[in-house]
Motif scaffolding. Structure first.
Motif, mmCIF file in Angstrom:
data_model
loop_
_atom_site.group_PDB
_atom_site.id
_atom_site.type_symbol
_atom_site.label_atom_id
_atom_site.label_comp_id
_atom_site.label_asym_id
_atom_site.label_seq_id
_atom_site.Cartn_x
_atom_site.Cartn_y
_atom_site.Cartn_z
ATOM 1 N N ARG A 48 0.832 -1.205 0.000
ATOM 2 C CA ARG A 48 0.000 0.000 0.000
ATOM 3 C C ARG A 48 0.864 1.250 0.000
ATOM 4 N N GLU A 49 1.916 1.240 0.812
ATOM 5 C CA GLU A 49 2.818 2.389 0.873
ATOM 6 C C GLU A 49 3.544 2.583 -0.460
ATOM 7 N N ALA A 50 4.015 1.478 -1.050
ATOM 8 C CA ALA A 50 4.724 1.570 -2.329
ATOM 9 C C ALA A 50 3.796 2.066 -3.432
ATOM 10 N N SER A 103 1.112 3.891 -3.034
ATOM 11 C CA SER A 103 0.817 5.302 -2.764
ATOM 12 C C SER A 103 1.927 6.207 -3.292
ATOM 13 N N ARG A 104 3.181 5.764 -3.126
ATOM 14 C CA ARG A 104 4.305 6.555 -3.645
ATOM 15 C C ARG A 104 4.262 6.619 -5.168
ATOM 16 N N THR A 105 3.913 5.492 -5.800
ATOM 17 C CA THR A 105 3.798 5.476 -7.261
ATOM 18 C C THR A 105 2.708 6.431 -7.726
ATOM 19 N N GLN A 141 1.517 9.041 -6.111
ATOM 20 C CA GLN A 141 1.939 10.415 -5.845
ATOM 21 C C GLN A 141 2.903 10.908 -6.911
ATOM 22 N N ARG A 142 3.722 9.997 -7.430
ATOM 23 C CA ARG A 142 4.690 10.371 -8.459
ATOM 24 C C ARG A 142 4.015 10.655 -9.806
ATOM 25 N N GLU A 158 -5.054 6.372 2.360
ATOM 26 C CA GLU A 158 -4.892 4.925 2.397
ATOM 27 C C GLU A 158 -5.973 4.263 3.240
#
Length: 208
Positions: free
Chosen positions: A15-17, A19-21, A23-24, A33
């Protein structure tokens, strides 16, 4: 206006990974989340409507495909993207028939996943679950597809507007129907034509 994107997966690291994708590839988005369906519904019921929901298929509270279809009806203005390790074409087809906007496999690279999410948010009805490419839709005629002339009148109207580069919202306004109904028509005509993207459908239209 800042858009809201909900990333829903019960595995915190993924989920964190993801979310970073997100956001990018969608700079400036407010990424929220959720770890279970109750959290998704709570987030969806507060504030402005979520622009996009990225949801794991094997998700606590999401017990079956009909549950997914009900969620689709509850969030008619939200782009609904399923992410999953599932690679069974029959299950993927059922998921798409529930009215989601796209299906993305967890096994593809982060760059590919980001590109797929962007394409779906931009109106593509997209299925991609392996690095080798798109999952071909099963059409109704020989070779897994039918001719443009065999589409229903409504599908033909939608395809004509797709070929003109119209978005789902613009198609909805032009035909005086809801964007949710447009998504259903787009999904069904792509299946009928045996293609996996709006671009490919437009090519068939212009070549017909």
């Amino acid at each position: 206006m800042t858009c809201r994107i909900i990333v829903a997966d019960d595995h915190p690291l993924f989920r964190e990974a993801l979310s970073r994708t997100v956001q990018r590839v969608v700079p400036g988005a407010r990424v929220e989340e959720a770890g279970c369906l109750d959290e998704v519904l709570l987030l969806a019921s507060t504030g402005e409507a979520a622009d996009t929901l990225i949801l794991d298929l094997r998700f606590p509270g999401l017990v079956d495909i009909p549950c997914l279809a009900r969620l689709r009806q509850q969030l008619p203005r939200t782009t609904l993207i399923i992410v999953s390790m599932v690679d069974d074409p029959a299950i993927v087809e059922q998921v798409m028939q529930a009215g989601v906007d796209g299906f993305v496999g967890k096994s593809i690279a982060a760059e590919e996943m980001g590109a797929a999410i962007l394409a779906i948010r931009n109106g593509e009805v997209l299925v991609r679950y392996a690095p080798s490419g798109f999952l071909p839709n099963r059409g109704g005629g020989p070779g897994g597809e039918c001719a443009v002339e065999q589409l229903t009148q409504r599908q033909h109207d939608v395809l004509r507007l797709i070929a003109q580069g119209k978005t789902n919202k613009e198609i909805a306004r032009a035909l005086d129907i809801s964007p949710f109904t447009v998504r259903i028509h787009v999904s069904s005509l792509l299946k009928a034509l045996g293609v996996s993207s709006r671009t490919a459908a437009a090519v068939k239209y212009t070549g017909s």
